[in-house]
Design a protein around this motif. Structure first.
Motif, PDB file in Angstrom:
ATOM      1  N   PRO A  81       0.635  -1.018  -0.031  1.00  0.00           N
ATOM      2  CA  PRO A  81       0.256  -0.096   0.030  1.00  0.00           C
ATOM      3  C   PRO A  81       0.904   1.426  -0.159  1.00  0.00           C
ATOM      4  CG  PRO A  81       0.251  -1.229   2.406  1.00  0.00           C
ATOM      5  CD  PRO A  81       0.842  -1.965   0.768  1.00  0.00           C
ATOM      6  N   PRO A  82       0.500   2.165  -0.151  1.00  0.00           N
ATOM      7  CA  PRO A  82       1.466   3.628  -0.310  1.00  0.00           C
ATOM      8  C   PRO A  82       1.979   4.136   0.635  1.00  0.00           C
ATOM      9  CG  PRO A  82      -1.216   3.833  -1.908  1.00  0.00           C
ATOM     10  CD  PRO A  82      -0.767   2.820  -1.047  1.00  0.00           C
ATOM     11  N   GLY A  83       3.182   4.110   1.601  1.00  0.00           N
ATOM     12  CA  GLY A  83       3.189   5.115   1.852  1.00  0.00           C
ATOM     13  C   GLY A  83       2.412   7.132   2.435  1.00  0.00           C
ATOM     14  N   ALA A  84       3.821   7.168   2.789  1.00  0.00           N
ATOM     15  CA  ALA A  84       3.570   8.559   2.550  1.00  0.00           C
ATOM     16  C   ALA A  84       5.511   9.806   2.848  1.00  0.00           C
ATOM     17  CB  ALA A  84       2.954   8.786   3.792  1.00  0.00           C
ATOM     18  N   ALA A  85       5.752  10.567   1.640  1.00  0.00           N
ATOM     19  CA  ALA A  85       7.070  10.527   1.960  1.00  0.00           C
ATOM     20  C   ALA A  85       6.959  11.905   0.718  1.00  0.00           C
ATOM     21  CB  ALA A  85       8.164   9.250   1.971  1.00  0.00           C
ATOM     22  N   ASP A  86       8.078  12.529   0.391  1.00  0.00           N
ATOM     23  CA  ASP A  86       8.107  13.492  -0.355  1.00  0.00           C
ATOM     24  C   ASP A  86       9.550  13.278  -0.788  1.00  0.00           C
ATOM     25  OD1 ASP A  86       6.262  15.397   0.217  1.00  0.00           O
ATOM     26  OD2 ASP A  86       7.237  15.177   2.626  1.00  0.00           O
ATOM     27  N   THR A  87      11.026  12.261  -0.636  1.00  0.00           N
ATOM     28  CA  THR A  87      11.488  12.302  -0.558  1.00  0.00           C
ATOM     29  C   THR A  87      12.254  10.960  -0.690  1.00  0.00           C
ATOM     30  OG1 THR A  87      12.826  14.538  -0.079  1.00  0.00           O
ATOM     31  CG2 THR A  87      14.639  12.863  -0.498  1.00  0.00           C
ATOM     32  N   GLY A  88      12.261  10.081  -1.630  1.00  0.00           N
ATOM     33  CA  GLY A  88      13.142   9.308  -1.248  1.00  0.00           C
ATOM     34  C   GLY A  88      14.727   8.623  -2.088  1.00  0.00           C
ATOM     35  N   LEU A  89      15.447   7.390  -1.388  1.00  0.00           N
ATOM     36  CA  LEU A  89      16.658   7.196  -1.448  1.00  0.00           C
ATOM     37  C   LEU A  89      15.989   5.262  -1.606  1.00  0.00           C
ATOM     38  CD1 LEU A  89      19.287   7.675  -1.183  1.00  0.00           C
ATOM     39  CD2 LEU A  89      19.424   7.340   0.944  1.00  0.00           C
ATOM     40  N   VAL A  90      16.990   4.693  -2.393  1.00  0.00           N
ATOM     41  CA  VAL A  90      17.045   3.762  -2.893  1.00  0.00           C
ATOM     42  C   VAL A  90      19.220   3.350  -2.917  1.00  0.00           C
ATOM     43  CG1 VAL A  90      16.478   1.447  -4.325  1.00  0.00           C
ATOM     44  CG2 VAL A  90      15.052   3.743  -4.077  1.00  0.00           C
ATOM     45  N   LEU A  91      18.966   2.163  -1.951  1.00  0.00           N
ATOM     46  CA  LEU A  91      20.514   1.162  -1.924  1.00  0.00           C
ATOM     47  C   LEU A  91      20.866   0.551  -1.621  1.00  0.00           C
ATOM     48  CD1 LEU A  91      20.634   4.049   1.274  1.00  0.00           C
ATOM     49  CD2 LEU A  91      22.725   4.236  -0.016  1.00  0.00           C
ATOM     50  N   PHE A  92      21.785  -0.699  -2.880  1.00  0.00           N
ATOM     51  CA  PHE A  92      21.536  -1.274  -2.989  1.00  0.00           C
ATOM     52  C   PHE A  92      22.597  -2.949  -2.205  1.00  0.00           C
ATOM     53  CE2 PHE A  92      19.298   0.509  -6.747  1.00  0.00           C
ATOM     54  CZ  PHE A  92      18.544  -0.464  -6.861  1.00  0.00           C
ATOM     55  N   GLU A  93      23.397  -1.924  -1.597  1.00  0.00           N
ATOM     56  CA  GLU A  93      24.017  -2.854  -0.375  1.00  0.00           C
ATOM     57  C   GLU A  93      23.409  -3.828   0.522  1.00  0.00           C
ATOM     58  OE1 GLU A  93      28.846  -1.208   1.693  1.00  0.00           O
ATOM     59  OE2 GLU A  93      26.978   0.122   1.581  1.00  0.00           O
ATOM     60  N   PRO A  94      24.282  -4.847   0.644  1.00  0.00           N
ATOM     61  CA  PRO A  94      23.949  -5.755   1.400  1.00  0.00           C
ATOM     62  C   PRO A  94      23.652  -5.794   2.867  1.00  0.00           C
ATOM     63  CG  PRO A  94      25.271  -6.619   0.133  1.00  0.00           C
ATOM     64  CD  PRO A  94      25.541  -5.516  -0.060  1.00  0.00           C
ATOM     65  N   PRO A  95      22.596  -6.118   3.416  1.00  0.00           N
ATOM     66  CA  PRO A  95      23.166  -6.420   5.062  1.00  0.00           C
ATOM     67  C   PRO A  95      24.224  -7.109   4.992  1.00  0.00           C
ATOM     68  CG  PRO A  95      21.590  -7.854   5.090  1.00  0.00           C
ATOM     69  CD  PRO A  95      21.824  -7.370   3.064  1.00  0.00           C
ATOM     70  N   ARG A  96      24.373  -6.686   6.559  1.00  0.00           N
ATOM     71  CA  ARG A  96      26.084  -6.671   7.930  1.00  0.00           C
ATOM     72  C   ARG A  96      25.249  -7.603   8.170  1.00  0.00           C
ATOM     73  NH1 ARG A  96      29.003  -1.475   9.020  1.00  0.00           N
ATOM     74  NH2 ARG A  96      26.571  -0.766   9.325  1.00  0.00           N
ATOM     75  N   LEU A  97      25.691  -9.504   8.028  1.00  0.00           N
ATOM     76  CA  LEU A  97      24.139 -10.433   8.681  1.00  0.00           C
ATOM     77  C   LEU A  97      24.627 -10.367   9.791  1.00  0.00           C
ATOM     78  CD1 LEU A  97      24.993 -12.912   6.068  1.00  0.00           C
ATOM     79  CD2 LEU A  97      22.579 -11.768   6.371  1.00  0.00           C
ATOM     80  N   PHE A  98      25.822  -9.815  10.700  1.00  0.00           N
ATOM     81  CA  PHE A  98      26.652 -10.147  12.078  1.00  0.00           C
ATOM     82  C   PHE A  98      25.129  -8.393  12.469  1.00  0.00           C
ATOM     83  CE2 PHE A  98      30.204  -8.567   9.836  1.00  0.00           C
ATOM     84  CZ  PHE A  98      30.007  -7.331  10.033  1.00  0.00           C
ATOM     85  N   TYR A  99      24.552  -8.023  11.895  1.00  0.00           N
ATOM     86  CA  TYR A  99      24.238  -7.175  12.590  1.00  0.00           C
ATOM     87  C   TYR A  99      22.502  -7.070  12.480  1.00  0.00           C
ATOM     88  CZ  TYR A  99      27.408  -3.306  12.329  1.00  0.00           C
ATOM     89  OH  TYR A  99      29.376  -2.994  12.777  1.00  0.00           O
ATOM     90  N   ASP A 100      21.650  -7.434  13.837  1.00  0.00           N
ATOM     91  CA  ASP A 100      20.618  -8.207  14.049  1.00  0.00           C
ATOM     92  C   ASP A 100      20.051  -7.086  13.289  1.00  0.00           C
ATOM     93  OD1 ASP A 100      21.528 -10.178  15.189  1.00  0.00           O
ATOM     94  OD2 ASP A 100      21.011  -9.603  17.086  1.00  0.00           O
ATOM     95  N   ARG A 101      19.727  -5.696  13.940  1.00  0.00           N
ATOM     96  CA  ARG A 101      19.113  -4.193  12.960  1.00  0.00           C
ATOM     97  C   ARG A 101      18.683  -4.773  11.687  1.00  0.00           C
ATOM     98  NH1 ARG A 101      19.956  -0.137  10.675  1.00  0.00           N
ATOM     99  NH2 ARG A 101      22.342   0.551  10.583  1.00  0.00           N
TER     100      ARG A 101
END
Length: 249
Positions: A81-101
């Protein structure tokens, strides 16, 4: 001493203080890895946005004041469903798997760029910034400063006021174990790695984040593509001034 009705009426008559400019809202897809972490911290620290949200697969605590998490229902942005924002940022760096967040954050695959951009546009985003890593020396010279794929053309046609594409040289990944002959061939081919110009070498995440933040603040309406050489040159000195020079070309 409690305020009485007279004091309340006097306060109302004075009116509210003049309101400042309404700051935009930010949403980030792929706030992971060294680059995602640096970009998020810089954009939030500059206080150019009144709110920031990162896309996540499950509830998390972001750890940064003013940053929330937006839960996405699945991996298909076209079904969100649509969100609500004015500026969007897209990055493709994979997560560091030892960071739970970071494991809890939603990170797009390169092929999902048009779908993510379309969702952001449906969410009210008028400015989109995309940080695209690419293999060193692989992008033809004619495409380095322009739209280089059908996906990028699709994003540019969605009706954003501003489209910012920042290309960064990708660090070579670790080679998997292989046979002796394969290792020998890899070593021989690795000689060509030293033939890649320094201007196409990877740039530190802090400098890329600084470049993206300056571009979001300074870029006029339109489509702006920064080649890896542009980002590299900016990282050698005053990033903000380099971004300004790049945008006036």
């Amino acid at each position: 001493m409690h305020d009485g009705p007279i004091q309340a009426l006097q306060a109302a008559a004075r009116g509210a203080p003049p309101a400042g400019p309404v700051l935009p809202r930010l949403v980030i897809a792929g706030a992971t890895g060294l680059l995602g972490n640096e970009v998020l911290r810089r954009l939030v620290g500059l206080r150019h946005f009144r709110a920031a949200e990162v896309l996540a697969r499950e509830p998390i605590r972001t750890g940064l004041r003013g940053v929330g998490a937006m839960l996405v229902p699945g991996d298909d942005p076209q079904a969100w469903p649509p969100g609500a924002a004015d500026t969007g940022l897209v990055l493709f760096e994979p997560p560091r798997l030892f960071y739970d967040r970071e494991r809890a954050l939603w990170t797009p695959a390169p092929g999902q760029l048009p779908a993510v951009a379309d969702w952001m546009r449906r969410s009210g985003v008028r400015t989109i910034a995309i940080v695209l890593p690419h293999a060193q020396g692989r992008l033809p010279e004619a495409l380095k400063r322009g739209l280089a794929s059908l996906d990028e053309h699709a994003v540019a046609s969605l009706g954003f006021d501003r489209v910012l594409i920042v290309r960064t040289a990708q660090k070579p990944g670790a080679a998997p174990p292989a046979s002796f002959l394969a290792r020998m061939a890899g070593w021989m081919l690795g000689v060509f790695r030293y033939m890649v110009p320094s201007s196409e070498q990877p740039v530190r995440s802090t400098k890329v984040a600084e470049f993206v933040a300056a571009a979001l603040q300074l870029a006029p309406a339109g489509i702006h593509v920064a080649s890896s050489e542009t980002v590299w040159r900016a990282a050698q000195g005053d990033v903000r001034e380099a971004v300004r020079r790049w945008l006036v070309r």
